[in-house]
Design an enzyme around this catalytic site. Structure first.
Site, mmCIF file in Angstrom:
data_model
loop_
_atom_site.group_PDB
_atom_site.id
_atom_site.type_symbol
_atom_site.label_atom_id
_atom_site.label_comp_id
_atom_site.label_asym_id
_atom_site.label_seq_id
_atom_site.Cartn_x
_atom_site.Cartn_y
_atom_site.Cartn_z
ATOM 1 N N ASP A 1 1.893 1.083 0.034
ATOM 2 C CA ASP A 1 1.407 -0.649 -0.689
ATOM 3 C C ASP A 1 1.679 -1.429 0.019
ATOM 4 O OD1 ASP A 1 2.577 -0.255 -3.895
ATOM 5 O OD2 ASP A 1 3.325 -2.507 -2.006
ATOM 6 N N ASN B 1 6.587 3.225 -12.895
ATOM 7 C CA ASN B 1 6.504 1.798 -14.135
ATOM 8 C C ASN B 1 5.599 1.914 -15.237
ATOM 9 O OD1 ASN B 1 8.544 0.998 -12.223
ATOM 10 N ND2 ASN B 1 6.988 -0.042 -11.244
ATOM 11 N N GLY C 1 7.812 -3.414 -15.080
ATOM 12 C CA GLY C 1 7.867 -4.008 -13.749
ATOM 13 C C GLY C 1 6.035 -3.627 -13.454
ATOM 14 N N HIS D 1 0.326 5.212 -11.460
ATOM 15 C CA HIS D 1 0.143 5.583 -9.895
ATOM 16 C C HIS D 1 1.701 5.850 -9.620
ATOM 17 C CE1 HIS D 1 0.725 1.352 -11.025
ATOM 18 N NE2 HIS D 1 2.213 0.730 -10.611
ATOM 19 N N HIS E 1 4.480 5.893 -7.424
ATOM 20 C CA HIS E 1 5.224 5.433 -5.616
ATOM 21 C C HIS E 1 6.385 6.363 -5.134
ATOM 22 C CE1 HIS E 1 4.586 0.641 -6.945
ATOM 23 N NE2 HIS E 1 4.699 1.431 -8.068
HETATM 24 P P1 5GP Z 1 3.694 -1.424 -10.321
HETATM 25 O O1 5GP Z 1 4.384 -2.516 -9.790
HETATM 26 O O2 5GP Z 1 1.701 -1.798 -11.289
HETATM 27 O O3 5GP Z 1 4.567 -0.278 -10.268
HETATM 28 O O4 5GP Z 1 2.710 -1.386 -8.316
HETATM 29 C C1 5GP Z 1 1.918 -2.368 -8.344
HETATM 30 C C2 5GP Z 1 2.113 -1.954 -6.807
HETATM 31 O O5 5GP Z 1 0.806 -2.211 -6.201
HETATM 32 C C3 5GP Z 1 2.978 -2.739 -5.957
HETATM 33 O O6 5GP Z 1 4.058 -2.347 -5.349
HETATM 34 C C4 5GP Z 1 1.911 -3.593 -5.014
HETATM 35 O O7 5GP Z 1 2.587 -3.917 -3.326
HETATM 36 C C5 5GP Z 1 0.858 -2.772 -4.968
HETATM 37 N N1 5GP Z 1 -0.375 -3.284 -3.955
HETATM 38 C C6 5GP Z 1 -0.860 -4.035 -5.671
HETATM 39 N N2 5GP Z 1 -2.297 -4.981 -5.403
HETATM 40 C C7 5GP Z 1 -2.505 -3.661 -4.157
HETATM 41 C C8 5GP Z 1 -3.818 -3.673 -3.354
HETATM 42 O O8 5GP Z 1 -4.750 -4.202 -3.676
HETATM 43 N N3 5GP Z 1 -3.651 -2.882 -2.167
HETATM 44 C C9 5GP Z 1 -2.080 -2.281 -2.119
HETATM 45 N N4 5GP Z 1 -2.444 -1.308 -0.885
HETATM 46 N N5 5GP Z 1 -1.401 -2.291 -2.960
HETATM 47 C C10 5GP Z 1 -1.068 -3.129 -3.619
#
Ligand code: 5GP
Ligand code: ZN
Length: 113
Positions: free
Chosen positions: A29, A86, A92, A99, A101
């Site tokens: 991340d 999520n 969030g 995905h 985490h």
């Molecule tokens: P969500 O909030 O949708 O569950 O998680 C999205 C995650 O993707 C976040 O933790 C954010 O930091 C990560 N993220 C968003 N854009 C990118 C990216 O371009 N590259 C990487 N490596 N992580 C990303």
């Protein structure tokens, strides 16, 4: 419509990929919330958990198997780690490509924030 995670899969956007096969990709991340913070994604574009179809059952199970492997490889499986998915805005979710985490390497709080 552009999907950031599809761009990572297609290598159009840089990411620290730590595992890849024909079905899934895992990468660090970019804004880690724990010493280990890895995202595991299916190569198939599925926007949210609610969009999972019958045909995705095996794929989703496989995502968890790969998460286990990564947790072991990163040395957090015995200490403990957390898997988070999520779904939709109040959870969030910010990227609409399913995905998992993997969070580990520190004590987690419960209930989560
Ligand atoms: P969500 O909030 O949708 O569950 O998680 C999205 C995650 O993707 C976040 O933790 C954010 O930091 C990560 N993220 C968003 N854009 C990118 C990216 O371009 N590259 C990487 N490596 N992580 C990303
Ligand atoms: Zn996508």
């Amino acid at each position: 419509m552009t999907c950031i995670f599809c761009e990572i899969i297609q290598k159009k956007r840089p990411a620290k990929i730590i595992y890849e096969d024909e079905l899934v990709v895992a990468f660090n991340d970019m804004n880690p919330q724990a010493p280990v913070h890895v995202l595991v994604i299916p190569k198939k574009h599925i926007p949210t958990l609610l969009d999972i179809k019958d045909e995705d059952k095996v794929l989703l199970g496989y995502l968890f198997q790969i998460a286990n492997k990564i947790a072991k490889d990163k040395g957090v499986s015995g200490r403990g780690f957390r898997l988070v998915i999520n779904c939709n805005p109040e959870s969030g979710q910010t990227i609409y490509h399913v995905h998992l985490h993997i969070l580990g390497g520190r004590w987690m709080h419960w209930p989560p924030g």
